[in-house]
Design an enzyme around this catalytic site. Structure first.
Site, PDB file in Angstrom:
ATOM      1  N   VAL A 363      34.138  32.058  42.573  1.00 54.75           N
ATOM      2  CA  VAL A 363      34.917  30.838  42.352  1.00 54.75           C
ATOM      3  C   VAL A 363      35.855  30.942  41.150  1.00 54.75           C
ATOM      4  CG1 VAL A 363      33.255  29.360  43.523  1.00 54.75           C
ATOM      5  CG2 VAL A 363      33.010  29.765  41.067  1.00 54.75           C
ATOM      6  N   GLU A 364      35.833  32.088  40.456  1.00 52.52           N
ATOM      7  CA  GLU A 364      36.825  32.364  39.417  1.00 52.52           C
ATOM      8  C   GLU A 364      37.030  33.866  39.324  1.00 52.52           C
ATOM      9  OE1 GLU A 364      36.491  30.697  35.497  1.00 52.52           O
ATOM     10  OE2 GLU A 364      35.587  28.837  36.247  1.00 52.52           O
ATOM     11  N   ASN A 365      38.291  34.275  39.345  1.00 50.54           N
ATOM     12  CA  ASN A 365      38.670  35.656  39.078  1.00 50.54           C
ATOM     13  C   ASN A 365      40.176  35.669  38.907  1.00 50.54           C
ATOM     14  OD1 ASN A 365      39.592  38.491  40.826  1.00 50.54           O
ATOM     15  ND2 ASN A 365      38.273  38.697  39.033  1.00 50.54           N
TER      16      ASN A 365
END
Length: 471
Positions: A363-365
């Site tokens: 959900v984050e990168n």
């Protein structure tokens, strides 16, 4: 190398209310801890909001959400991760009745997402504890916050539970060990905070997370709730067994949060840590039942970098790297000193899948970099961000490899898909977006949006379900 992604893989991006909404004093909103962190985690807090805090305006999503969501739809997003600002719904955090104006704002956001066929993925608490809860209760050190959070979560599930299928409880919940004010709303200065209070706050957050999961299932059987881990694989700096053990201990500090969310109990190595620190948690029988009976449906994670550990050198910290560690001499770093390690993402996905056997959601990168706005071949303003395309491609190829390894990955949401204010440094010059926002570190700019080169690239990745990654 494979680029096969499963049918229904969710492609999109992610943002957090305190970094992009702005309108910090509109719509009945109360103050949050972010409103007194004008320099992010690299600087001191203030007593009141100050004009140099770029988060007070953010990128003005509060007034421009329809325009921004239309751009996300143009890219082909099938999912958009965003957070709800607790202090928009309960301005002080401990009221008995929510703010209808705040609830109505998120109704409008969901209306736009539905219009464009984009699945919402909602984070309930993303680094923005209401400031009143910090000043009155010292944040999550106080057990009463569990009840306040339950009331907040129930309000959200009852209002939006039929419209939102995927939920996350706390953003990067393990980060409270490193940034107790931003992550846990704990007002005690970090250098003065006792281990007893810190780990009691951890326990309260874990119980609150499980309680929210229970409430979600009481509300709708279709809701899926995940935890969210700040994922950093730690490598031993050398083959020295002491370095191997140091790396294992560093990773265990993160594993513990997932272990509790997935298995419903504290692992033995974590209890050993508490004993060694002289910590005796206040854990009730009801706490134990809540944790055991309300485990998560999936595990979500952020991944930006890996780090090294050694028993023979001091750990390094600073520059917005919450976890610290020791620099890896084999890896290049970003402009902010974060190690660029695509293979580390495959490593962490495999580790988490082997350990928990739960579906994973990235959900984050993304890559924070200084972008230059130029005139493109078509005469439009753009950013030639080949460095971002390269970063994302390399990481997504490793996701494809993890899928081929048998890891179940639900989706991928690129962090800061629209430029926003950095949480770690409160800068706008540290840009992650596929969409450029004309706002700068001095607060100047028109707030106009411009598609970067990465916009068209990611659009093609989504349209081909990852098939274009090797093109």
């Amino acid at each position: 190398m494979t680029t096969t992604f499963p049918e229904g893989f969710l492609w999109g991006g992610a943002l957090a209310a305190n970094q992009y909404e702005g309108a910090y004093d509109e719509g009945g909103k109360g103050l949050s801890v972010q409103d007194v962190l004008p320099q992010g985690i690299v600087g001191p807090r203030t007593q009141v909001p100050t004009p140099d805090n770029l988060k007070l305006v953010g990128i003005d999503f509060y007034h421009r959400y329809a325009q921004d969501i239309a751009l996300l739809a143009e890219m082909g997003f099938t999912v958009f991760r965003f957070s709800i600002a607790w202090s928009r719904i309960f301005p002080q955090g401990d009221e008995t009745e929510p703010c209808e104006e705040g609830l109505a704002f998120y109704d409008r956001v969901l209306d736009e997402l539905e219009k464009h066929g984009i699945e919402p993925l909602v984070t309930i608490s993303h680094y923005e504890t209401p400031l009143h809860l910090t000043e009155t209760y010292n944040g999550w050190t106080d057990r009463r916050l569990i009840g306040f959070f339950e009331r907040y979560a129930r309000t959200l599930f009852e209002r939006y539970g039929r419209r939102v299928r995927y939920w996350l409880t706390f953003n990067e919940i393990n980060s409270v060990l490193h940034e107790p004010f931003m992550s846990g709303g704990i007002g005690t200065p970090k250098e003065e905070l006792s281990d007893q209070d810190l780990y009691q706050a951890v326990h309260h957050e874990l119980v609150a997370s499980a309680a929210a999961t229970r409430i979600a299932r009481e509300t709708s059987p279709d809701i899926q709730v995940g935890c969210m881990i700040l994922a950093v694989p730690f490598y031993p700096l050398t083959p020295d067994p002491r370095d191997v053990w140091a790396a294992k201990q560093a990773e265990r500090a993160n594993y513990a949060f997932g272990d509790v969310h997935v298995r419903g109990r504290y692992p033995g190595y974590f209890l050993r840590t508490l004993r060694d620190k002289g910590v005796e948690l206040d854990v009730t029988d009801e706490d134990r039942r809540t944790l055991a009976e309300n485990t998560v449906d999936f595990v979500s994670l952020s991944y930006y970098m890996s780090s090294c550990e050694t028993a023979t050198q001091p750990r390094q910290a600073g520059g917005g790297n919450l976890m610290g560690g020791v620099s890896n001499p084999t890896l290049e770093v970003s402009q902010w000193g974060w190690a660029i390690d695509p293979l580390g993402l495959r490593t962490i996905l495999g580790d988490y899948w082997d350990r928990w056997g739960k579906p994973l959601f990235i959900v984050e990168n993304g890559l924070g970099a200084r972008d230059e706005l130029v005139t493109g071949p078509d005469g439009r303003l753009t950013v030639e961000d080949d460095y971002r395309v390269s970063y994302m491609r390399d990481h997504l190829l490793q996701v494809a490899e993890a899928l081929a390894d048998g890891v179940e990955v639900m989706g991928y949401t690129a962090w800061g898909c629209v430029d926003c204010v950095s949480a770690s440094t409160a800068q706008l010059s540290k840009r992650y977006g596929l969409i450029y926002v004309d706002r700068h570190d001095d607060g100047s700019g028109t707030l106009a949006r411009h598609r970067k080169k990465s916009f068209a690239w990611y659009k093609q990745v989504i349209a081909t379900n990852g098939g274009s990654l090797l093109a």
